[in-house]
Design an enzyme around this catalytic site. Structure first.
Site, PDB file in Angstrom:
ATOM      1  N   GLY A  74       7.744  -1.011  -5.099  1.00 19.28           N
ATOM      2  CA  GLY A  74       7.691   0.026  -3.962  1.00 19.28           C
ATOM      3  C   GLY A  74       8.750   1.347  -4.336  1.00 19.28           C
ATOM      4  O   GLY A  74       9.211   1.710  -3.528  1.00 19.28           O
ATOM      5  N   ALA A  75       9.347   1.161  -5.611  1.00 14.81           N
ATOM      6  CA  ALA A  75      10.436   2.230  -5.837  1.00 14.81           C
ATOM      7  C   ALA A  75      10.044   3.492  -5.444  1.00 14.81           C
ATOM      8  O   ALA A  75      10.788   4.177  -4.922  1.00 14.81           O
ATOM      9  CB  ALA A  75      10.818   2.049  -7.414  1.00 14.81           C
ATOM     10  N   GLY A  76       9.007   4.004  -6.146  1.00 21.42           N
ATOM     11  CA  GLY A  76       8.487   5.634  -5.947  1.00 21.42           C
ATOM     12  C   GLY A  76       8.172   5.868  -4.422  1.00 21.42           C
ATOM     13  O   GLY A  76       8.616   6.699  -4.034  1.00 21.42           O
ATOM     14  N   ASP A  77       7.586   4.894  -3.653  1.00 15.52           N
ATOM     15  CA  ASP A  77       7.412   5.145  -2.291  1.00 15.52           C
ATOM     16  C   ASP A  77       8.832   5.060  -1.432  1.00 15.52           C
ATOM     17  O   ASP A  77       8.842   5.939  -0.554  1.00 15.52           O
ATOM     18  CB  ASP A  77       6.782   3.914  -1.677  1.00 15.52           C
ATOM     19  CG  ASP A  77       5.148   3.636  -2.341  1.00 15.52           C
ATOM     20  OD1 ASP A  77       4.727   4.733  -2.953  1.00 15.52           O
ATOM     21  OD2 ASP A  77       4.810   2.269  -2.614  1.00 15.52           O
ATOM     22  N   GLY A  87       0.804  -1.343   0.181  1.00 14.89           N
ATOM     23  CA  GLY A  87       0.040  -0.132  -0.046  1.00 14.89           C
ATOM     24  C   GLY A  87       0.873   1.106   0.009  1.00 14.89           C
ATOM     25  O   GLY A  87       1.676   1.447   0.794  1.00 14.89           O
TER      26      GLY A  87
END
Length: 325
Positions: free
Chosen positions: A254-257, A35
């Site tokens: 999840g790289a951007g997060d 998430g």
């Protein structure tokens, strides 16, 4: 001194496909805690920041898994609410040969959509140095109202407001126009993160018109990421470009997060507020150092499977930056 990074929105289960039956379907799926805003909270906590997560979790086994995963990562869960009215959302993640992901969501109805403004604790924003949200909490009108209320409360409390568009078209009701809901949130944010594709999606009247409209709100820093390509940053009075780390990609989920978590960790560690953000952006060595740090967080995340599981520690980030140009 305010020190918390409060992340609001959805926590869900990313079901990662493993193996292939020859027709593009996975042999089996492995659950990972995920998430977008929850990932950001975990990223900041793993880096040593004081991160909190606010959102609604289901009273099911997946909800328990998410709660324990947040706590195991060092995230403060005092702002988590629970409900038995809906189950946990699932996102089935398929990776191509290059590690790029595609999603199939099983969300409405789901627990994260049931958070309302009254579920925010009365003192939730007292210690918040930054408040972070994504557009996934704008896809339902009641949840969108809670999101906007949280952004307003954060601004009144003097917190730095962060918004990552993180657009997932499949989550929006058929016939809705996501831009209509995204722009009010964009105008309430001090720091905005977009992917290159999202920048183009918003720039319906061209890049210059997009920037003029963005600067009409509270935003003072826009960061546009593009994988291993140079990132672009914008301020009302300046703009620039910065090379990113080019590393093999295993899973981009999840790289951007991870990038956002790293950037917010840097901002809060340096006590950046809406009042001194302009001066900080204008000091290019500090801005560039923070963006390189955030890029290293993202680069480490793409080399690992999972969402929470992909977030790096401060020691790993520092070691990576020492060994990678």
């Amino acid at each position: 001194m305010k020190r918390s990074i409060l992340c609001f929105g959805e926590a869900l289960i990313d079901m990662h496909g493993e193996g292939n039956d020859g027709h593009g379907f996975a042999h089996h799926f492995r659950p990972f805690a995920g998430g977008a805003p929850a990932n950001v909270a975990v990223a900041a906590a793993r880096l040593g920041g004081h991160a909190r997560f606010a959102g609604m979790l289901a009273l099911d086994r997946f909800g328990d898994f998410l709660l324990h995963s947040l706590q195991d990562a060092g995230v403060d869960t005092a702002d988590v609410a629970r409900t038995g009215e809906a189950n946990t959302a699932l996102a089935f993640v398929t990776l191509d040969a290059h590690g790029e992901r595609s999603f199939a969501f099983y969300r409405p109805p789901s627990a994260d959509l049931l958070f309302r403004a009254e579920h925010f604790r009365a003192n939730a924003f007292d210690d918040a140095a930054a408040f972070h949200v994504c557009s996934n909490s704008l896809t339902d009108p009641h949840l969108a109202a809670a999101t906007m209320e949280g952004m307003h409360r954060a601004r009144r409390a003097g917190a730095l407001v962060s918004f990552d568009l993180n657009l997932r078209p499949a989550l929006w009701p058929r016939g809705s126009e996501p831009r209509t809901y995204a722009w009010p949130a964009l105008h309430l944010a001090d720091v905005v993160k977009l992917s290159a594709e999202e920048f183009d999606w918003l720039a319906t009247d061209g890049a210059e018109a997009l920037l003029d409209r963005l600067w009409g709100g509270s935003a003072r820093l826009l960061v546009v990421t593009d994988g291993a390509q140079p990132l672009r940053w914008y301020h009302p009075d300046a703009e620039g470009e910065l090379p990113c780390y080019n590393v093999p990609m295993v899973d981009s989920t999840g790289a951007g997060d991870a990038f956002v978590g790293g950037l917010l960790h840097q901002l809060t560690a340096q006590q950046i507020t809406p009042g001194n953000l302009d001066a900080w952006v204008g000091t290019l060595p500090r801005l560039h150092a923070a963006l390189r740090y955030a890029s290293a967080c993202g680069a480490l995340a793409v080399g690992r499977h999972g969402s929470f599981a992909a977030m790096a520690t401060a020691e790993e980030v520092e070691r990576f930056m020492e060994t990678h140009a």
